[in-house]
Design an enzyme around this catalytic site. Structure first.
Site, PDB file in Angstrom:
ATOM      1  N   PHE A  73       4.544 -17.265 -28.914  1.00 26.99           N
ATOM      2  CA  PHE A  73       4.801 -16.020 -28.196  1.00 26.99           C
ATOM      3  C   PHE A  73       5.458 -15.066 -29.180  1.00 26.99           C
ATOM      4  CE2 PHE A  73       6.424 -14.510 -23.765  1.00 26.99           C
ATOM      5  CZ  PHE A  73       5.438 -13.539 -23.763  1.00 26.99           C
ATOM      6  N   ALA A 111       3.436 -19.550 -23.038  1.00 29.19           N
ATOM      7  CA  ALA A 111       2.994 -20.940 -22.865  1.00 29.19           C
ATOM      8  C   ALA A 111       3.389 -21.518 -21.509  1.00 29.19           C
ATOM      9  CB  ALA A 111       3.591 -21.813 -23.968  1.00 29.19           C
ATOM     10  N   TYR A 224      17.936 -32.857 -29.980  1.00 32.75           N
ATOM     11  CA  TYR A 224      19.060 -32.877 -30.909  1.00 32.75           C
ATOM     12  C   TYR A 224      20.221 -33.605 -30.246  1.00 32.75           C
ATOM     13  CZ  TYR A 224      22.703 -31.418 -34.109  1.00 32.75           C
ATOM     14  OH  TYR A 224      23.741 -31.432 -34.995  1.00 32.75           O
ATOM     15  N   TYR A 234      26.898 -28.668 -27.158  1.00 31.06           N
ATOM     16  CA  TYR A 234      25.503 -29.078 -27.278  1.00 31.06           C
ATOM     17  C   TYR A 234      25.166 -30.266 -26.370  1.00 31.06           C
ATOM     18  CZ  TYR A 234      20.803 -29.112 -28.784  1.00 31.06           C
ATOM     19  OH  TYR A 234      19.429 -29.017 -28.738  1.00 31.06           O
ATOM     20  N   LYS A 243      18.006 -31.470 -22.620  1.00 33.86           N
ATOM     21  CA  LYS A 243      17.451 -32.461 -23.558  1.00 33.86           C
ATOM     22  C   LYS A 243      17.363 -33.846 -22.896  1.00 33.86           C
ATOM     23  CE  LYS A 243      16.573 -29.796 -27.037  1.00 33.86           C
ATOM     24  NZ  LYS A 243      15.170 -29.383 -27.216  1.00 33.86           N
ATOM     25  N   LEU A 272      19.355 -27.498 -38.131  1.00 34.16           N
ATOM     26  CA  LEU A 272      18.857 -26.601 -39.172  1.00 34.16           C
ATOM     27  C   LEU A 272      18.962 -25.159 -38.725  1.00 34.16           C
ATOM     28  CD1 LEU A 272      15.580 -28.303 -40.354  1.00 34.16           C
ATOM     29  CD2 LEU A 272      17.593 -27.834 -41.709  1.00 34.16           C
ATOM     30  N   VAL A 273      18.892 -24.254 -39.681  1.00 35.91           N
ATOM     31  CA  VAL A 273      18.931 -22.840 -39.341  1.00 35.91           C
ATOM     32  C   VAL A 273      17.534 -22.445 -38.835  1.00 35.91           C
ATOM     33  CG1 VAL A 273      19.411 -20.523 -40.188  1.00 35.91           C
ATOM     34  CG2 VAL A 273      20.515 -22.506 -41.276  1.00 35.91           C
TER      35      VAL A 273
HETATM   36  P1  NAD Z   1      12.227 -21.683 -33.047  1.00 33.72           P
HETATM   37  O1  NAD Z   1      12.923 -20.597 -32.324  1.00 33.72           O
HETATM   38  O2  NAD Z   1      12.101 -21.596 -34.521  1.00 33.72           O
HETATM   39  O3  NAD Z   1      10.728 -21.850 -32.465  1.00 33.72           O
HETATM   40  C1  NAD Z   1      10.408 -21.664 -31.135  1.00 33.72           C
HETATM   41  C2  NAD Z   1       8.900 -21.580 -30.957  1.00 33.72           C
HETATM   42  O4  NAD Z   1       8.643 -21.445 -29.553  1.00 33.72           O
HETATM   43  C3  NAD Z   1       8.244 -20.349 -31.628  1.00 33.72           C
HETATM   44  O5  NAD Z   1       6.974 -20.718 -32.124  1.00 33.72           O
HETATM   45  C4  NAD Z   1       8.054 -19.383 -30.456  1.00 33.72           C
HETATM   46  O6  NAD Z   1       6.971 -18.467 -30.606  1.00 33.72           O
HETATM   47  C5  NAD Z   1       7.746 -20.379 -29.350  1.00 33.72           C
HETATM   48  N1  NAD Z   1       7.966 -19.837 -28.005  1.00 33.72           N
HETATM   49  C6  NAD Z   1       9.125 -19.398 -27.454  1.00 33.72           C
HETATM   50  N2  NAD Z   1       8.894 -18.999 -26.177  1.00 33.72           N
HETATM   51  C7  NAD Z   1       7.573 -19.193 -25.936  1.00 33.72           C
HETATM   52  C8  NAD Z   1       6.730 -18.973 -24.829  1.00 33.72           C
HETATM   53  N3  NAD Z   1       7.194 -18.491 -23.675  1.00 33.72           N
HETATM   54  N4  NAD Z   1       5.408 -19.240 -24.965  1.00 33.72           N
HETATM   55  C9  NAD Z   1       4.896 -19.726 -26.135  1.00 33.72           C
HETATM   56  N5  NAD Z   1       5.655 -19.997 -27.204  1.00 33.72           N
HETATM   57  C10 NAD Z   1       6.978 -19.733 -27.104  1.00 33.72           C
HETATM   58  O7  NAD Z   1      12.935 -23.023 -32.582  1.00 33.72           O
HETATM   59  P2  NAD Z   1      13.203 -24.446 -33.253  1.00 33.72           P
HETATM   60  O8  NAD Z   1      14.635 -24.484 -33.663  1.00 33.72           O
HETATM   61  O9  NAD Z   1      12.155 -24.821 -34.210  1.00 33.72           O
HETATM   62  O10 NAD Z   1      13.107 -25.368 -31.960  1.00 33.72           O
HETATM   63  C11 NAD Z   1      11.972 -26.126 -31.607  1.00 33.72           C
HETATM   64  C12 NAD Z   1      12.441 -27.407 -30.933  1.00 33.72           C
HETATM   65  O11 NAD Z   1      13.194 -28.174 -31.874  1.00 33.72           O
HETATM   66  C13 NAD Z   1      13.365 -27.173 -29.736  1.00 33.72           C
HETATM   67  O12 NAD Z   1      13.098 -28.138 -28.757  1.00 33.72           O
HETATM   68  C14 NAD Z   1      14.744 -27.407 -30.336  1.00 33.72           C
HETATM   69  O13 NAD Z   1      15.700 -27.769 -29.375  1.00 33.72           O
HETATM   70  C15 NAD Z   1      14.425 -28.547 -31.277  1.00 33.72           C
HETATM   71  N6  NAD Z   1      15.438 -28.805 -32.315  1.00 33.72           N
HETATM   72  C16 NAD Z   1      15.949 -27.796 -33.077  1.00 33.72           C
HETATM   73  C17 NAD Z   1      16.942 -28.082 -34.007  1.00 33.72           C
HETATM   74  C18 NAD Z   1      17.554 -26.996 -34.865  1.00 33.72           C
HETATM   75  O14 NAD Z   1      18.596 -27.236 -35.465  1.00 33.72           O
HETATM   76  N7  NAD Z   1      16.934 -25.853 -34.968  1.00 33.72           N
HETATM   77  C19 NAD Z   1      17.382 -29.407 -34.190  1.00 33.72           C
HETATM   78  C20 NAD Z   1      16.808 -30.412 -33.438  1.00 33.72           C
HETATM   79  C21 NAD Z   1      15.845 -30.106 -32.489  1.00 33.72           C
END
Ligand code: NAD
Length: 392
Positions: A73, A111, A224, A234, A243, A272-273
Protein backbone atom coordinates in the site's frame (compact mmCIF):
# COMPACT_ATOMS: atom_id res chain seq x y z
CA UNK A 1 13.39 17.69 -9.00
CA UNK A 2 16.16 17.75 -6.37
CA UNK A 3 15.04 15.52 -3.53
CA UNK A 4 16.24 15.95 0.03
CA UNK A 5 15.02 14.23 3.20
CA UNK A 6 12.21 16.00 5.05
CA UNK A 7 11.95 14.42 8.46
CA UNK A 8 8.85 15.03 10.60
CA UNK A 9 9.12 13.19 13.90
CA UNK A 10 9.55 9.54 13.09
CA UNK A 11 8.65 9.76 9.41
CA UNK A 12 10.35 11.14 6.37
CA UNK A 13 7.88 12.68 3.93
CA UNK A 14 10.14 12.44 0.88
CA UNK A 15 11.88 9.51 -0.77
CA UNK A 16 14.59 9.30 -3.40
CA UNK A 17 13.95 6.98 -6.39
CA UNK A 18 17.61 6.35 -7.22
CA UNK A 19 18.51 5.94 -3.54
CA UNK A 20 15.68 3.45 -2.99
CA UNK A 21 16.92 1.53 -6.04
CA UNK A 22 20.42 1.52 -4.51
CA UNK A 23 18.95 0.16 -1.26
CA UNK A 24 17.17 -2.64 -3.14
CA UNK A 25 20.23 -3.40 -5.25
CA UNK A 26 22.49 -3.68 -2.20
CA UNK A 27 20.09 -6.24 -0.75
CA UNK A 28 20.01 -8.12 -4.05
CA UNK A 29 23.82 -8.17 -4.11
CA UNK A 30 23.91 -9.55 -0.57
CA UNK A 31 21.61 -12.41 -1.57
CA UNK A 32 23.52 -13.11 -4.77
CA UNK A 33 26.69 -13.47 -2.67
CA UNK A 34 24.97 -15.83 -0.22
CA UNK A 35 24.41 -19.56 -0.59
CA UNK A 36 21.59 -20.36 -3.01
CA UNK A 37 18.68 -22.22 -1.46
CA UNK A 38 16.44 -24.89 -2.95
CA UNK A 39 13.11 -23.70 -1.65
CA UNK A 40 9.94 -22.00 -2.78
CA UNK A 41 9.44 -21.16 -6.44
CA UNK A 42 6.09 -19.34 -6.53
CA UNK A 43 5.83 -16.77 -3.78
CA UNK A 44 3.20 -14.28 -2.70
CA UNK A 45 4.41 -11.55 -0.34
CA UNK A 46 1.79 -9.41 1.37
CA UNK A 47 3.47 -6.25 2.69
CA UNK A 48 6.24 -6.55 0.11
CA UNK A 49 7.51 -3.02 -0.39
CA UNK A 50 9.66 -2.22 2.66
CA UNK A 51 11.33 -3.79 5.70
CA UNK A 52 11.01 -7.51 6.28
CA UNK A 53 8.53 -8.12 3.47
CA UNK A 54 10.77 -6.52 0.83
CA UNK A 55 13.80 -8.43 2.10
CA UNK A 56 11.81 -11.68 1.99
CA UNK A 57 10.79 -10.97 -1.59
CA UNK A 58 14.38 -10.22 -2.61
CA UNK A 59 15.69 -13.36 -0.89
CA UNK A 60 12.92 -15.45 -2.48
CA UNK A 61 13.77 -14.38 -6.04
CA UNK A 62 17.51 -13.94 -5.93
CA UNK A 63 18.24 -16.69 -3.39
CA UNK A 64 15.69 -19.34 -4.32
CA UNK A 65 14.96 -18.38 -7.93
CA UNK A 66 11.30 -17.70 -7.16
CA UNK A 67 8.72 -15.83 -9.17
CA UNK A 68 6.92 -13.37 -6.93
CA UNK A 69 3.82 -11.28 -6.59
CA UNK A 70 4.04 -8.48 -4.06
CA UNK A 71 1.14 -6.68 -2.41
CA UNK A 72 1.65 -3.32 -0.73
CA UNK A 73 0.00 0.00 0.00
CA UNK A 74 2.18 2.80 -1.30
CA UNK A 75 1.80 6.30 -2.70
CA UNK A 76 2.80 7.21 -6.26
CA UNK A 77 4.37 10.60 -6.96
CA UNK A 78 1.97 13.47 -7.56
CA UNK A 79 2.14 17.24 -8.05
CA UNK A 80 5.66 17.88 -6.88
CA UNK A 81 5.47 15.22 -4.16
CA UNK A 82 7.73 12.22 -4.30
CA UNK A 83 6.29 8.74 -4.20
CA UNK A 84 6.68 6.78 -0.97
CA UNK A 85 9.85 4.73 -0.49
CA UNK A 86 7.94 1.48 -0.87
CA UNK A 87 6.73 2.59 -4.27
CA UNK A 88 10.27 3.21 -5.49
CA UNK A 89 11.51 -0.01 -3.89
CA UNK A 90 8.85 -1.98 -5.71
CA UNK A 91 9.73 -0.45 -9.06
CA UNK A 92 13.44 -1.16 -8.49
CA UNK A 93 12.76 -4.73 -7.40
CA UNK A 94 10.53 -5.47 -10.39
CA UNK A 95 13.10 -4.11 -12.82
CA UNK A 96 15.95 -6.11 -11.34
CA UNK A 97 13.96 -9.32 -10.93
CA UNK A 98 12.59 -9.18 -14.47
CA UNK A 99 16.04 -8.42 -15.87
CA UNK A 100 17.24 -11.57 -14.10
CA UNK A 101 14.47 -13.60 -15.71
CA UNK A 102 12.01 -13.92 -12.81
CA UNK A 103 8.33 -13.08 -12.88
CA UNK A 104 7.80 -10.07 -10.64
CA UNK A 105 4.35 -8.51 -10.45
CA UNK A 106 3.14 -6.04 -7.87
CA UNK A 107 -0.22 -4.82 -6.83
CA UNK A 108 -0.89 -1.66 -4.87
CA UNK A 109 -3.86 -1.16 -2.56
CA UNK A 110 -5.42 -2.08 0.75
CA UNK A 111 -4.57 -5.73 1.49
CA UNK A 112 -7.25 -5.80 4.19
CA UNK A 113 -10.05 -5.40 1.65
CA UNK A 114 -11.92 -8.23 -0.07
CA UNK A 115 -11.46 -6.45 -3.44
CA UNK A 116 -7.69 -6.38 -3.16
CA UNK A 117 -7.60 -10.06 -2.25
CA UNK A 118 -9.72 -10.95 -5.26
CA UNK A 119 -7.59 -8.83 -7.59
CA UNK A 120 -4.45 -10.45 -6.23
CA UNK A 121 -5.88 -13.95 -6.66
CA UNK A 122 -6.60 -13.15 -10.29
CA UNK A 123 -3.03 -12.04 -10.80
CA UNK A 124 -1.66 -15.08 -8.95
CA UNK A 125 -3.75 -17.42 -11.11
CA UNK A 126 -2.62 -15.68 -14.29
CA UNK A 127 1.08 -15.24 -13.52
CA UNK A 128 2.11 -17.87 -10.96
CA UNK A 129 -0.48 -20.60 -10.65
CA UNK A 130 -0.39 -22.34 -7.27
CA UNK A 131 1.87 -20.74 -4.67
CA UNK A 132 4.24 -22.63 -2.38
CA UNK A 133 5.11 -19.76 -0.04
CA UNK A 134 2.98 -16.92 1.30
CA UNK A 135 4.76 -14.32 3.41
CA UNK A 136 2.50 -12.06 5.45
CA UNK A 137 4.46 -8.95 6.48
CA UNK A 138 1.87 -6.18 6.74
CA UNK A 139 2.48 -3.55 9.41
CA UNK A 140 -0.19 -0.90 9.59
CA UNK A 141 -1.55 1.58 12.12
CA UNK A 142 -5.14 1.00 10.95
CA UNK A 143 -7.41 -1.52 9.31
CA UNK A 144 -10.82 -1.13 7.74
CA UNK A 145 -12.66 -4.36 8.37
CA UNK A 146 -13.69 -5.90 5.05
CA UNK A 147 -17.07 -7.11 6.28
CA UNK A 148 -18.30 -4.18 8.36
CA UNK A 149 -16.41 -1.25 6.82
CA UNK A 150 -15.46 -0.14 10.34
CA UNK A 151 -11.96 1.32 10.70
CA UNK A 152 -9.86 0.27 13.69
CA UNK A 153 -6.70 2.01 14.88
CA UNK A 154 -3.88 0.21 16.63
CA UNK A 155 -2.09 1.81 19.57
CA UNK A 156 1.35 1.27 21.08
CA UNK A 157 0.59 1.36 24.78
CA UNK A 158 1.27 -0.63 27.94
CA UNK A 159 -1.49 -2.66 29.57
CA UNK A 160 -2.66 -2.40 33.17
CA UNK A 161 -0.44 0.39 34.45
CA UNK A 162 1.53 3.36 33.17
CA UNK A 163 5.03 2.61 31.93
CA UNK A 164 7.95 4.96 32.46
CA UNK A 165 11.29 4.46 30.82
CA UNK A 166 14.01 6.19 28.85
CA UNK A 167 13.52 7.14 25.24
CA UNK A 168 15.54 9.05 22.67
CA UNK A 169 14.59 11.65 20.14
CA UNK A 170 16.60 10.16 17.30
CA UNK A 171 16.73 13.51 15.47
CA UNK A 172 18.15 15.57 18.35
CA UNK A 173 19.83 12.82 20.37
CA UNK A 174 18.09 13.98 23.54
CA UNK A 175 17.45 11.15 26.00
CA UNK A 176 14.49 11.73 28.27
CA UNK A 177 12.00 9.89 30.38
CA UNK A 178 8.62 9.10 28.92
CA UNK A 179 5.50 7.91 30.69
CA UNK A 180 2.94 6.05 28.64
CA UNK A 181 -0.58 5.64 29.94
CA UNK A 182 -2.15 2.18 29.75
CA UNK A 183 -4.51 1.23 26.96
CA UNK A 184 -8.24 0.82 27.43
CA UNK A 185 -9.83 -2.57 26.76
CA UNK A 186 -11.19 -1.21 23.49
CA UNK A 187 -7.72 -0.06 22.39
CA UNK A 188 -6.32 -3.52 23.15
CA UNK A 189 -9.02 -5.18 21.09
CA UNK A 190 -8.61 -2.73 18.23
CA UNK A 191 -4.86 -3.35 18.11
CA UNK A 192 -5.52 -7.09 17.88
CA UNK A 193 -7.99 -6.44 15.05
CA UNK A 194 -5.36 -4.45 13.14
CA UNK A 195 -2.14 -6.38 13.82
CA UNK A 196 -3.40 -9.82 14.92
CA UNK A 197 -3.86 -12.86 12.73
CA UNK A 198 -7.33 -12.34 11.27
CA UNK A 199 -6.23 -10.84 7.98
CA UNK A 200 -3.49 -13.45 7.52
CA UNK A 201 -6.07 -16.21 7.85
CA UNK A 202 -8.47 -14.39 5.49
CA UNK A 203 -5.70 -14.38 2.87
CA UNK A 204 -5.12 -18.11 3.32
CA UNK A 205 -8.87 -18.78 3.13
CA UNK A 206 -9.16 -16.78 -0.09
CA UNK A 207 -6.19 -18.61 -1.63
CA UNK A 208 -7.60 -21.97 -0.62
CA UNK A 209 -11.05 -21.16 -2.04
CA UNK A 210 -9.41 -20.17 -5.32
CA UNK A 211 -7.46 -23.46 -5.30
CA UNK A 212 -4.15 -21.60 -5.39
CA UNK A 213 -2.28 -23.46 -2.63
CA UNK A 214 0.39 -25.91 -3.78
CA UNK A 215 1.07 -29.20 -2.04
CA UNK A 216 3.61 -28.61 0.74
CA UNK A 217 2.74 -24.92 0.96
CA UNK A 218 4.34 -22.80 3.68
CA UNK A 219 3.07 -19.54 5.07
CA UNK A 220 5.02 -17.17 7.28
CA UNK A 221 4.22 -14.15 9.41
CA UNK A 222 6.60 -12.09 11.51
CA UNK A 223 6.64 -11.39 15.20
CA UNK A 224 8.85 -9.87 17.86
CA UNK A 225 9.52 -10.65 21.51
CA UNK A 226 12.42 -8.52 22.76
CA UNK A 227 13.93 -7.95 26.20
CA UNK A 228 12.64 -6.83 29.58
CA UNK A 229 13.52 -3.19 28.77
CA UNK A 230 10.81 -2.96 26.11
CA UNK A 231 8.48 -5.62 27.52
CA UNK A 232 5.86 -3.26 28.95
CA UNK A 233 5.51 -1.37 25.68
CA UNK A 234 6.05 -4.29 23.35
CA UNK A 235 5.47 -7.91 24.30
CA UNK A 236 3.23 -7.21 27.31
CA UNK A 237 1.68 -4.16 25.67
CA UNK A 238 -1.08 -3.82 23.10
CA UNK A 239 1.12 -4.88 20.16
CA UNK A 240 2.21 -7.97 22.12
CA UNK A 241 -1.44 -8.99 22.45
CA UNK A 242 -1.77 -8.70 18.68
CA UNK A 243 1.39 -10.80 18.25
CA UNK A 244 -0.05 -13.48 20.60
CA UNK A 245 -3.08 -13.58 18.34
CA UNK A 246 -0.86 -13.81 15.23
CA UNK A 247 1.10 -16.66 16.80
CA UNK A 248 -2.10 -18.53 17.74
CA UNK A 249 -3.26 -18.07 14.14
CA UNK A 250 -0.18 -19.97 12.93
CA UNK A 251 -1.37 -23.05 14.84
CA UNK A 252 -4.89 -22.78 13.43
CA UNK A 253 -3.56 -22.32 9.92
CA UNK A 254 -1.23 -25.30 10.24
CA UNK A 255 -4.25 -27.47 11.03
CA UNK A 256 -6.09 -26.06 8.02
CA UNK A 257 -3.11 -26.67 5.78
CA UNK A 258 -2.79 -30.35 6.73
CA UNK A 259 -4.57 -31.43 3.55
CA UNK A 260 -1.83 -29.70 1.58
CA UNK A 261 0.92 -31.12 3.84
CA UNK A 262 1.53 -27.47 4.52
CA UNK A 263 2.61 -25.43 7.53
CA UNK A 264 2.17 -21.96 8.95
CA UNK A 265 5.05 -20.47 10.91
CA UNK A 266 5.63 -17.33 12.84
CA UNK A 267 9.22 -16.19 12.67
CA UNK A 268 10.38 -14.09 15.60
CA UNK A 269 12.70 -11.56 14.03
CA UNK A 270 15.31 -9.19 15.34
CA UNK A 271 14.61 -5.55 16.26
CA UNK A 272 15.54 -3.37 13.31
CA UNK A 273 15.01 0.14 12.04
CA UNK A 274 11.96 0.09 9.79
CA UNK A 275 9.18 2.61 9.25
CA UNK A 276 7.08 0.65 11.72
CA UNK A 277 9.59 0.15 14.54
CA UNK A 278 10.66 3.79 14.59
CA UNK A 279 7.15 4.71 15.71
CA UNK A 280 7.36 2.70 18.94
CA UNK A 281 8.45 4.73 22.00
CA UNK A 282 11.55 3.45 23.90
CA UNK A 283 12.36 0.93 21.11
CA UNK A 284 14.67 3.21 19.01
CA UNK A 285 16.92 3.82 22.05
CA UNK A 286 17.03 0.09 22.72
CA UNK A 287 17.84 -0.55 19.04
CA UNK A 288 20.70 1.94 19.03
CA UNK A 289 22.27 0.32 22.12
CA UNK A 290 21.66 -3.14 20.66
CA UNK A 291 23.33 -2.22 17.37
CA UNK A 292 26.45 -1.08 19.16
CA UNK A 293 26.71 -4.32 21.14
CA UNK A 294 25.87 -6.61 18.22
CA UNK A 295 28.36 -4.86 15.94
CA UNK A 296 31.10 -5.19 18.55
CA UNK A 297 30.37 -8.91 18.75
CA UNK A 298 30.20 -9.31 14.96
CA UNK A 299 26.51 -10.24 15.12
CA UNK A 300 24.91 -7.24 13.43
CA UNK A 301 22.22 -8.01 10.85
CA UNK A 302 19.70 -6.09 8.77
CA UNK A 303 16.43 -7.27 7.20
CA UNK A 304 18.17 -8.96 4.30
CA UNK A 305 20.55 -11.00 6.45
CA UNK A 306 17.57 -12.09 8.53
CA UNK A 307 15.57 -13.07 5.43
CA UNK A 308 18.44 -15.20 4.14
CA UNK A 309 18.85 -16.90 7.52
CA UNK A 310 15.11 -17.51 7.65
CA UNK A 311 15.01 -19.30 4.31
CA UNK A 312 18.09 -21.32 5.23
CA UNK A 313 16.30 -22.45 8.41
CA UNK A 314 13.11 -23.20 6.52
CA UNK A 315 14.47 -25.05 3.55
CA UNK A 316 17.96 -26.34 4.27
CA UNK A 317 17.29 -29.19 6.66
CA UNK A 318 14.78 -31.99 6.87
CA UNK A 319 13.13 -30.40 9.90
CA UNK A 320 12.58 -26.77 10.77
CA UNK A 321 14.06 -25.81 14.11
CA UNK A 322 11.55 -24.01 16.35
CA UNK A 323 11.07 -23.09 20.00
CA UNK A 324 8.57 -24.93 22.20
CA UNK A 325 5.79 -22.71 20.86
CA UNK A 326 6.59 -23.71 17.30
CA UNK A 327 8.13 -20.34 16.39
CA UNK A 328 11.24 -19.90 14.27
CA UNK A 329 13.72 -17.80 16.26
CA UNK A 330 15.74 -15.36 14.20
CA UNK A 331 16.14 -13.23 17.31
CA UNK A 332 18.48 -15.81 18.84
CA UNK A 333 21.53 -13.54 18.48
CA UNK A 334 19.71 -10.46 19.78
CA UNK A 335 18.49 -12.42 22.81
CA UNK A 336 21.85 -14.06 23.60
CA UNK A 337 22.64 -13.60 27.27
CA UNK A 338 25.93 -11.76 26.72
CA UNK A 339 24.26 -9.37 24.26
CA UNK A 340 21.37 -8.59 26.58
CA UNK A 341 23.66 -8.18 29.61
CA UNK A 342 25.73 -5.61 27.71
CA UNK A 343 22.63 -3.72 26.52
CA UNK A 344 21.20 -3.71 30.04
CA UNK A 345 24.42 -2.31 31.48
CA UNK A 346 24.47 0.46 28.88
CA UNK A 347 20.77 1.17 29.38
CA UNK A 348 21.16 1.91 33.08
CA UNK A 349 23.81 4.55 32.35
CA UNK A 350 22.52 6.09 29.16
CA UNK A 351 22.03 9.88 29.06
CA UNK A 352 21.94 12.59 26.39
CA UNK A 353 25.65 13.18 27.04
CA UNK A 354 26.84 9.62 26.45
CA UNK A 355 24.25 8.27 23.98
CA UNK A 356 26.50 8.77 20.94
CA UNK A 357 29.30 6.87 22.57
CA UNK A 358 27.35 4.10 24.38
CA UNK A 359 24.83 3.63 21.61
CA UNK A 360 24.99 3.58 17.85
CA UNK A 361 22.72 6.51 17.05
CA UNK A 362 24.73 7.16 13.92
CA UNK A 363 23.87 3.73 12.52
CA UNK A 364 20.25 4.21 13.58
CA UNK A 365 20.04 7.53 11.74
CA UNK A 366 21.75 6.15 8.66
CA UNK A 367 19.45 3.12 8.57
CA UNK A 368 16.48 5.45 8.96
CA UNK A 369 17.61 7.72 6.12
CA UNK A 370 18.34 4.72 3.92
CA UNK A 371 14.77 3.49 4.38
CA UNK A 372 13.83 6.49 2.25
CA UNK A 373 16.71 6.24 -0.20
CA UNK A 374 19.01 8.80 1.42
CA UNK A 375 22.52 8.42 2.78
CA UNK A 376 23.96 6.29 -0.04
CA UNK A 377 27.49 7.27 -1.10
CA UNK A 378 26.89 6.08 -4.65
CA UNK A 379 24.02 8.55 -5.18
CA UNK A 380 24.49 12.20 -6.13
CA UNK A 381 21.71 13.93 -4.23
CA UNK A 382 22.31 17.24 -6.03
CA UNK A 383 21.16 15.73 -9.33
CA UNK A 384 17.78 16.56 -10.75
CA UNK A 385 15.67 13.37 -10.78
CA UNK A 386 12.22 12.54 -12.08
CA UNK A 387 10.08 11.52 -9.10
CA UNK A 388 7.59 9.73 -11.37
CA UNK A 389 8.83 6.21 -11.94
CA UNK A 390 6.69 3.27 -12.98
CA UNK A 391 7.27 -0.25 -14.19
CA UNK A 392 4.30 -0.83 -16.47
P1 NAD B 1 7.32 -1.94 7.31
O1 NAD B 1 6.57 -0.74 7.76
O2 NAD B 1 8.69 -1.76 6.77
O3 NAD B 1 6.47 -2.72 6.18
C1 NAD B 1 5.09 -2.79 6.18
C2 NAD B 1 4.58 -3.30 4.84
O4 NAD B 1 3.15 -3.41 4.95
C3 NAD B 1 4.85 -2.35 3.65
O5 NAD B 1 5.12 -3.12 2.50
C4 NAD B 1 3.50 -1.65 3.47
O6 NAD B 1 3.24 -1.20 2.14
C5 NAD B 1 2.56 -2.79 3.83
N1 NAD B 1 1.22 -2.34 4.20
C6 NAD B 1 0.86 -1.55 5.25
N2 NAD B 1 -0.49 -1.39 5.25
C7 NAD B 1 -0.97 -2.09 4.19
C8 NAD B 1 -2.25 -2.31 3.65
N3 NAD B 1 -3.35 -1.81 4.22
N4 NAD B 1 -2.36 -3.05 2.52
C9 NAD B 1 -1.25 -3.58 1.91
N5 NAD B 1 -0.02 -3.43 2.39
C10 NAD B 1 0.12 -2.70 3.52
O7 NAD B 1 7.28 -2.95 8.53
P2 NAD B 1 8.25 -4.09 9.08
O8 NAD B 1 8.95 -3.55 10.27
O9 NAD B 1 9.01 -4.74 8.00
O10 NAD B 1 7.16 -5.10 9.65
C11 NAD B 1 6.72 -6.26 8.99
C12 NAD B 1 6.42 -7.33 10.03
O11 NAD B 1 7.63 -7.66 10.71
C13 NAD B 1 5.43 -6.88 11.10
O12 NAD B 1 4.61 -7.97 11.46
C14 NAD B 1 6.34 -6.52 12.26
O13 NAD B 1 5.70 -6.58 13.51
C15 NAD B 1 7.39 -7.60 12.11
N6 NAD B 1 8.65 -7.35 12.83
C16 NAD B 1 9.30 -6.16 12.74
C17 NAD B 1 10.46 -5.96 13.48
C18 NAD B 1 11.21 -4.64 13.43
O14 NAD B 1 12.05 -4.41 14.29
N7 NAD B 1 10.96 -3.81 12.46
C19 NAD B 1 10.98 -6.99 14.28
C20 NAD B 1 10.33 -8.21 14.31
C21 NAD B 1 9.15 -8.38 13.60
Amino acid sequence: MIIKPKIRGFICTTAHPAGCAAHVNRQIDYIKDSTAIQGAKKVLVIGASTGYGLASRIAASFGMGADTIGVSFERPASEGRTASAGWYNTVAFERAARAAGYIAESINGDAFSHEMKQETLKLVKEKLGKVDLIVYSVASPRRTHPDTGETFNSVLKPIGQPFTNKTVNTNTGVVSEITLEPATQEEIENTITVMGGEDWSLWLKALEEADLLADGVTTLAYSYIGPEITEAIYRKGTIGQAKNDLEATAHTLTKQLERYHGKAYVSVNKALVTQSSSAIPVVPLYISLLFKVMKEKGLHEGCIEQAQRLFEKLYSGSTVETDEEGRIRLDNWEMREDVQEAVKAAWSEITTENVSERGDLEQYRLDFLQLFGFGFDEIDYELDVDPEVHTH
